[in-house]
Scaffold this motif. Sequence first.
Motif, PDB file in Angstrom:
ATOM      1  N   ALA A  82      43.109  49.478  40.894  1.00 62.15           N
ATOM      2  CA  ALA A  82      42.885  50.939  41.555  1.00 62.15           C
ATOM      3  C   ALA A  82      43.639  50.987  43.077  1.00 62.15           C
ATOM      4  CB  ALA A  82      41.350  51.100  41.947  1.00 62.15           C
ATOM      5  N   LEU A  83      43.360  49.785  43.828  1.00 59.81           N
ATOM      6  CA  LEU A  83      44.177  49.760  45.109  1.00 59.81           C
ATOM      7  C   LEU A  83      43.833  48.496  46.055  1.00 59.81           C
ATOM      8  CD1 LEU A  83      41.399  49.844  47.589  1.00 59.81           C
ATOM      9  CD2 LEU A  83      41.127  51.976  46.394  1.00 59.81           C
ATOM     10  N   HIS A  84      44.506  48.262  46.733  1.00 59.31           N
ATOM     11  CA  HIS A  84      44.433  47.360  47.719  1.00 59.31           C
ATOM     12  C   HIS A  84      43.876  47.482  49.168  1.00 59.31           C
ATOM     13  CE1 HIS A  84      45.047  43.212  49.275  1.00 59.31           C
ATOM     14  NE2 HIS A  84      45.767  43.643  50.579  1.00 59.31           N
ATOM     15  N   ASP A  85      42.943  46.991  49.621  1.00 59.02           N
ATOM     16  CA  ASP A  85      42.363  47.252  50.913  1.00 59.02           C
ATOM     17  C   ASP A  85      42.889  46.306  51.746  1.00 59.02           C
ATOM     18  OD1 ASP A  85      40.783  47.237  53.224  1.00 59.02           O
ATOM     19  OD2 ASP A  85      38.825  47.205  52.004  1.00 59.02           O
ATOM     20  N   ASP A  86      44.025  46.660  52.528  1.00 57.65           N
ATOM     21  CA  ASP A  86      44.627  45.701  53.496  1.00 57.65           C
ATOM     22  C   ASP A  86      43.796  45.253  54.642  1.00 57.65           C
ATOM     23  OD1 ASP A  86      47.021  45.699  52.433  1.00 57.65           O
ATOM     24  OD2 ASP A  86      47.682  47.499  53.481  1.00 57.65           O
ATOM     25  N   HIS A  87      42.746  45.955  55.059  1.00 58.75           N
ATOM     26  CA  HIS A  87      41.828  45.560  56.371  1.00 58.75           C
ATOM     27  C   HIS A  87      41.054  44.346  55.670  1.00 58.75           C
ATOM     28  CE1 HIS A  87      39.430  45.869  59.666  1.00 58.75           C
ATOM     29  NE2 HIS A  87      38.377  45.999  58.929  1.00 58.75           N
ATOM     30  N   ASN A  88      40.391  44.474  54.561  1.00 63.57           N
ATOM     31  CA  ASN A  88      39.662  43.435  54.026  1.00 63.57           C
ATOM     32  C   ASN A  88      40.359  42.460  53.265  1.00 63.57           C
ATOM     33  OD1 ASN A  88      37.039  44.349  55.367  1.00 63.57           O
ATOM     34  ND2 ASN A  88      37.317  46.087  53.969  1.00 63.57           N
ATOM     35  N   ASN A  89      41.506  42.660  52.936  1.00 63.15           N
ATOM     36  CA  ASN A  89      42.375  41.793  51.684  1.00 63.15           C
ATOM     37  C   ASN A  89      41.769  41.718  50.695  1.00 63.15           C
ATOM     38  OD1 ASN A  89      44.622  40.440  51.291  1.00 63.15           O
ATOM     39  ND2 ASN A  89      43.863  38.273  52.005  1.00 63.15           N
ATOM     40  N   MET A  90      41.535  42.522  50.021  1.00 59.65           N
ATOM     41  CA  MET A  90      40.749  42.979  48.843  1.00 59.65           C
ATOM     42  C   MET A  90      41.425  43.818  47.770  1.00 59.65           C
ATOM     43  SD  MET A  90      36.775  43.766  50.251  1.00 59.65           S
ATOM     44  CE  MET A  90      35.993  43.384  48.849  1.00 59.65           C
ATOM     45  N   ASP A  91      41.339  43.699  46.712  1.00 62.92           N
ATOM     46  CA  ASP A  91      41.824  44.420  45.444  1.00 62.92           C
ATOM     47  C   ASP A  91      40.658  45.047  44.927  1.00 62.92           C
ATOM     48  OD1 ASP A  91      44.405  43.776  45.819  1.00 62.92           O
ATOM     49  OD2 ASP A  91      44.326  41.909  44.279  1.00 62.92           O
ATOM     50  N   ASN A  99      29.302  48.683  24.718  1.00 65.86           N
ATOM     51  CA  ASN A  99      28.246  48.094  23.824  1.00 65.86           C
ATOM     52  C   ASN A  99      28.653  47.202  22.812  1.00 65.86           C
ATOM     53  OD1 ASN A  99      29.107  49.778  21.781  1.00 65.86           O
ATOM     54  ND2 ASN A  99      27.417  51.429  22.320  1.00 65.86           N
ATOM     55  N   SER A 100      27.874  46.796  22.027  1.00 61.90           N
ATOM     56  CA  SER A 100      28.197  45.750  20.767  1.00 61.90           C
ATOM     57  C   SER A 100      29.128  46.368  19.836  1.00 61.90           C
ATOM     58  CB  SER A 100      27.015  45.069  20.361  1.00 61.90           C
ATOM     59  OG  SER A 100      26.319  46.321  19.786  1.00 61.90           O
ATOM     60  N   LYS A 101      29.317  47.721  19.951  1.00 64.48           N
ATOM     61  CA  LYS A 101      29.810  48.404  18.890  1.00 64.48           C
ATOM     62  C   LYS A 101      31.321  49.054  19.525  1.00 64.48           C
ATOM     63  CE  LYS A 101      26.218  50.476  16.420  1.00 64.48           C
ATOM     64  NZ  LYS A 101      25.221  51.668  16.470  1.00 64.48           N
ATOM     65  N   SER A 102      31.790  48.395  20.840  1.00 62.24           N
ATOM     66  CA  SER A 102      32.758  48.722  21.593  1.00 62.24           C
ATOM     67  C   SER A 102      32.979  50.108  22.074  1.00 62.24           C
ATOM     68  CB  SER A 102      34.393  48.386  20.875  1.00 62.24           C
ATOM     69  OG  SER A 102      34.372  47.007  20.633  1.00 62.24           O
ATOM     70  N   GLU A 103      31.746  50.857  22.086  1.00 61.26           N
ATOM     71  CA  GLU A 103      31.676  52.051  22.294  1.00 61.26           C
ATOM     72  C   GLU A 103      31.664  51.993  24.007  1.00 61.26           C
ATOM     73  OE1 GLU A 103      29.336  54.171  18.698  1.00 61.26           O
ATOM     74  OE2 GLU A 103      28.230  53.071  20.316  1.00 61.26           O
ATOM     75  N   LEU A 104      32.458  52.876  24.704  1.00 61.07           N
ATOM     76  CA  LEU A 104      32.492  53.021  26.240  1.00 61.07           C
ATOM     77  C   LEU A 104      30.968  53.527  26.766  1.00 61.07           C
ATOM     78  CD1 LEU A 104      33.931  52.737  28.580  1.00 61.07           C
ATOM     79  CD2 LEU A 104      34.770  55.005  28.519  1.00 61.07           C
ATOM     80  N   ILE A 105      30.044  52.821  27.617  1.00 63.90           N
ATOM     81  CA  ILE A 105      28.882  53.281  28.113  1.00 63.90           C
ATOM     82  C   ILE A 105      28.887  53.517  29.341  1.00 63.90           C
ATOM     83  CG2 ILE A 105      27.522  52.627  25.824  1.00 63.90           C
ATOM     84  CD1 ILE A 105      26.845  50.010  27.687  1.00 63.90           C
ATOM     85  N   GLY A 106      29.816  53.252  30.115  1.00 64.02           N
ATOM     86  CA  GLY A 106      29.811  53.174  31.491  1.00 64.02           C
ATOM     87  C   GLY A 106      31.120  52.389  31.851  1.00 64.02           C
ATOM     88  N   PHE A 107      31.161  52.260  33.310  1.00 63.46           N
ATOM     89  CA  PHE A 107      32.350  51.760  33.957  1.00 63.46           C
ATOM     90  C   PHE A 107      31.735  50.918  35.399  1.00 63.46           C
ATOM     91  CE2 PHE A 107      32.389  56.007  35.308  1.00 63.46           C
ATOM     92  CZ  PHE A 107      32.494  55.899  36.588  1.00 63.46           C
ATOM     93  N   TYR A 108      32.664  49.965  35.946  1.00 63.93           N
ATOM     94  CA  TYR A 108      32.247  49.399  37.247  1.00 63.93           C
ATOM     95  C   TYR A 108      33.339  49.293  37.882  1.00 63.93           C
ATOM     96  CZ  TYR A 108      32.730  44.676  35.497  1.00 63.93           C
ATOM     97  OH  TYR A 108      33.586  43.568  35.210  1.00 63.93           O
ATOM     98  N   GLY A 109      33.037  49.372  39.443  1.00 63.32           N
ATOM     99  CA  GLY A 109      34.114  49.066  40.367  1.00 63.32           C
ATOM    100  C   GLY A 109      33.973  47.709  41.088  1.00 63.32           C
ATOM    101  N   ARG A 110      34.879  46.919  40.872  1.00 61.80           N
ATOM    102  CA  ARG A 110      34.760  45.633  41.488  1.00 61.80           C
ATOM    103  C   ARG A 110      35.778  45.173  42.518  1.00 61.80           C
ATOM    104  NH1 ARG A 110      35.659  41.506  37.224  1.00 61.80           N
ATOM    105  NH2 ARG A 110      37.781  41.518  37.970  1.00 61.80           N
ATOM    106  N   ARG A 111      35.583  44.662  43.631  1.00 60.16           N
ATOM    107  CA  ARG A 111      36.384  44.365  44.412  1.00 60.16           C
ATOM    108  C   ARG A 111      36.518  42.657  44.637  1.00 60.16           C
ATOM    109  NH1 ARG A 111      37.668  48.315  48.815  1.00 60.16           N
ATOM    110  NH2 ARG A 111      36.602  50.151  47.956  1.00 60.16           N
ATOM    111  N   GLU A 112      37.871  42.378  44.617  1.00 58.04           N
ATOM    112  CA  GLU A 112      38.120  40.762  44.792  1.00 58.04           C
ATOM    113  C   GLU A 112      38.830  40.265  46.109  1.00 58.04           C
ATOM    114  OE1 GLU A 112      40.160  39.750  41.171  1.00 58.04           O
ATOM    115  OE2 GLU A 112      38.482  40.457  39.782  1.00 58.04           O
ATOM    116  N   TYR A 113      38.390  39.502  46.622  1.00 56.79           N
ATOM    117  CA  TYR A 113      38.974  38.910  47.708  1.00 56.79           C
ATOM    118  C   TYR A 113      40.144  38.321  47.519  1.00 56.79           C
ATOM    119  CZ  TYR A 113      34.585  40.362  50.257  1.00 56.79           C
ATOM    120  OH  TYR A 113      33.554  41.082  50.723  1.00 56.79           O
ATOM    121  N   ARG A 114      41.085  38.626  48.335  1.00 55.99           N
ATOM    122  CA  ARG A 114      42.392  37.721  48.268  1.00 55.99           C
ATOM    123  C   ARG A 114      42.513  36.486  49.218  1.00 55.99           C
ATOM    124  NH1 ARG A 114      47.618  41.376  47.640  1.00 55.99           N
ATOM    125  NH2 ARG A 114      47.261  42.292  45.615  1.00 55.99           N
TER     126      ARG A 114
END
Length: 125
Positions: A82-91, A99-114
């Motif tokens: 989605a984006l890179h946060d330069d201030h916190n050096n995160m992606d 679910n177990s049937k591969s149906e989309l039931i939601g989504f999440y955002g995750r930030r990873e520190y670099r």
Amino acid sequence: MTDTELLDFFKGIIDSEEGPIVICNMDYRIIYENPAAIQYYAPASPLTGKLLETYMDDEMMSKVVMSVEWFKEDKNNNKVFALHDDHNNMDMYILAIRNSKSELIGFYGRREYRNPDEGKMFDLD
């Protein structure tokens, strides 16, 4: 193992992540934020129970919607940078939850520190 025990394991994994994780259902409502997200988004917390659009401008919300629509197209479409946060050096990534049937039931955002240089392999002291 019971579903409750399994839920405790999964929640434990999410809560132990150092980066913020915000989980949404298919109505774009925030259903969970891990402790790192509560701290990271402290001025706006609590986020849980609120619509994602409350915290995003129209352009960013449009990108999230496009990502979710892409997830719907194929069960192998599961991760968007989605984006890179330069201030916190995160992606920031948006990931599908299926679910177990591969149906989309939601989504999440995750930030990873670099900051790999700050960590030491197996630093147990």
